[in-house]
Design a protein around this motif. Structure first.
Motif: not given
Length: 435
Positions: A327-338
């Motif tokens: 999961v990329n912490s520098k992306s816009e939506h890391p929580e949604e990715a998790k």
């Protein structure tokens, strides 16, 4: 026919061998991490469902599940309102280079694939700590090792896979072969019997990754101490040329290449699998990830998997975690990715896709598998997993395996001698290490 409990025990043993075998296949930081994972506290509740009207991007390399992943993304959007865009780069493409280019362009995918170990290092500034996710407690313990650093887990293991020589049992029977070959002399005898019956023994491929990763790994995995050997080769205190195991390994390579189809130099991965599934050859060096593509051509094929022997000693298949979802912490939506990854391994829809559509052997102990779902090759991998050796290529920095693959392509084309091939494998390491 449920295999979960038996396989969980077998694969734990296998991955312990892969992680620690004869000195271990991991760097010291990862070894410490493996010990730390035993001290994990209870995981919190699963990540809550994200808000709707959100789009997350998955940048992934597994071409054989691209169609299924897109269908899964549609299911997820129906259930949650969150759109998942899947971008797939694999097969003959250099996924690692394309991922770097994607990030350099300013695009930050929410989820991307990474093999762990050395391959994870360049992405540690982006990798999100997933140690507290609810699914972590269900992982096969040692499947965490490749993506664990300082006791924290930075990737979800995609699945567990194994490879060897997939074989067509009907063609073996046609050639009068009644027993599976376990040693290299026995494999040579099988190849001779197949040729005598007018059957091409091996369907080979020109893909750099198949030869430079999977085939070269046979020589690495059979070292008395794979981790130490790799570290010594990187340090320049040991060489592949002159190594006794790699000298034996060349015999296996020659058996496959010398008994393969005539057009092997122009056979890509898709063609290799399609031709094998069509009965044009009796064996191919691949893994259980090919089952879905084989089934599209002939779901009635009776298949098994053979070990990859390098001497008169019994060989083994090779088993490991192919990749991790980071999961990329520098992306816009890391929580949604998790949240998406949590859904993938906990929802009934996600679990059905993992087993029935992707035909994965799950890395999670709570996901049950059936032979009818994951396929014959995966079942055969399960049955042979207890004695399997591990996967070691991600201990090399990025660029090394590509160099291995280029050297193997030259050898496949008859342009290199034994010594020249081994010299080029050494050079592939030093060219990257000395940069």
């Amino acid at each position: 026919m449920k295999k979960r409990l038996a396989f969980t025990f077998a694969i734990v043993c296998t991955l312990i061998i892969a992680g620690c075998g004869n000195g271990g296949n991991n760097n010291s930081a990862v070894n410490d991490s493996a010990n730390n994972t035993q001290k994990e506290t209870a995981a919190p509740a699963a990540t809550t469902a994200p808000a709707k009207n959100v789009t997350i991007k998955m940048f992934q390399f597994k071409v054989e599940i691209a169609e299924q992943l897109n269908a899964l993304a549609e299911e997820y959007e129906k259930e949650t309102g969150v759109k998942v865009e899947v971008e797939t780069h694999g097969g003959g493409e250099d996924y690692g280079a394309l991922l770097k280019a994607e990030i350099a362009s300013g695009s930050e995918p929410e989820i991307f694939n990474n093999g762990g170990y050395t391959a994870l290092v360049p992405y540690m500034d982006r990798a999100t700590d997933l140690s507290g996710e609810a699914w972590v407690k269900d992982l096969i313990p040692t499947s965490k090792v490749p993506a664990t650093v300082d006791g924290k887990l930075y990737g979800m293991p995609m699945n567990v896979e194994g490879y060897g020589l997939i074989y067509n049992k009907a063609l073996f029977e046609k050639a009068g072969i009644t027993e599976e070959p376990k040693t290299l002399p026995q494999l040579k005898e099988v190849a001779a019997k197949l040729k005598a019956a007018g059957i091409t023994p091996f369907e080979a491929t020109n893909e750099w990754w198949s030869m430079g990763i999977h085939l070269v790994n046979v020589g690495l995995a059979n070292q008395p101490d794979p981790k130490k050997f790799i570290e010594d080769v990187k340090a320049g205190t040991e060489t592949i040329k002159g190594n006794a195991v790699f000298k034996q390994w060349l015999d296996l390579v020659d058996v496959i290449f010398d008994n393969a189809q005539d057009n092997k130099m122009t056979t890509d991965y898709a063609t290799q699998v399609a031709d094998f599934a069509s009965g044009k050859a009796a064996m191919m060096l691949q893994g259980n990830w090919t089952q879905g593509d084989i089934d599209k051509i002939d779901p009635a094929l009776n298949l098994g998997i053979l070990p990859l022997p390098i001497s008169d000693k019994e060989g083994t298949i090779l088993v490991g975690v192919p990749n991790n979802y980071v999961v990329n912490s520098k992306s816009e939506h890391p929580e949604e990715a998790k949240a998406f990854l949590n859904w993938l391994v906990t929802s009934e829809t996600g679990k059905q896709y993992l087993t029935k559509e992707f035909k994965f052997i799950p890395a999670e102990t709570n996901i049950e598998t059936k032979a009818a779902d994951i396929g014959q090759v995966a079942v055969a991998v399960q049955e042979k997993s207890a004695a399997a050796l591990g996967w070691n290529w991600d201990m090399f920095p990025d660029g090394v395996t590509q160099g291995f693959g280029a050297a193997m392509q030259e050898y496949l084309g008859g342009k290199l001698s034994h010594d020249q091939l081994l010299e080029k494998l050494d050079k592939a390491v030093q060219d990257i290490v000395k940069q």
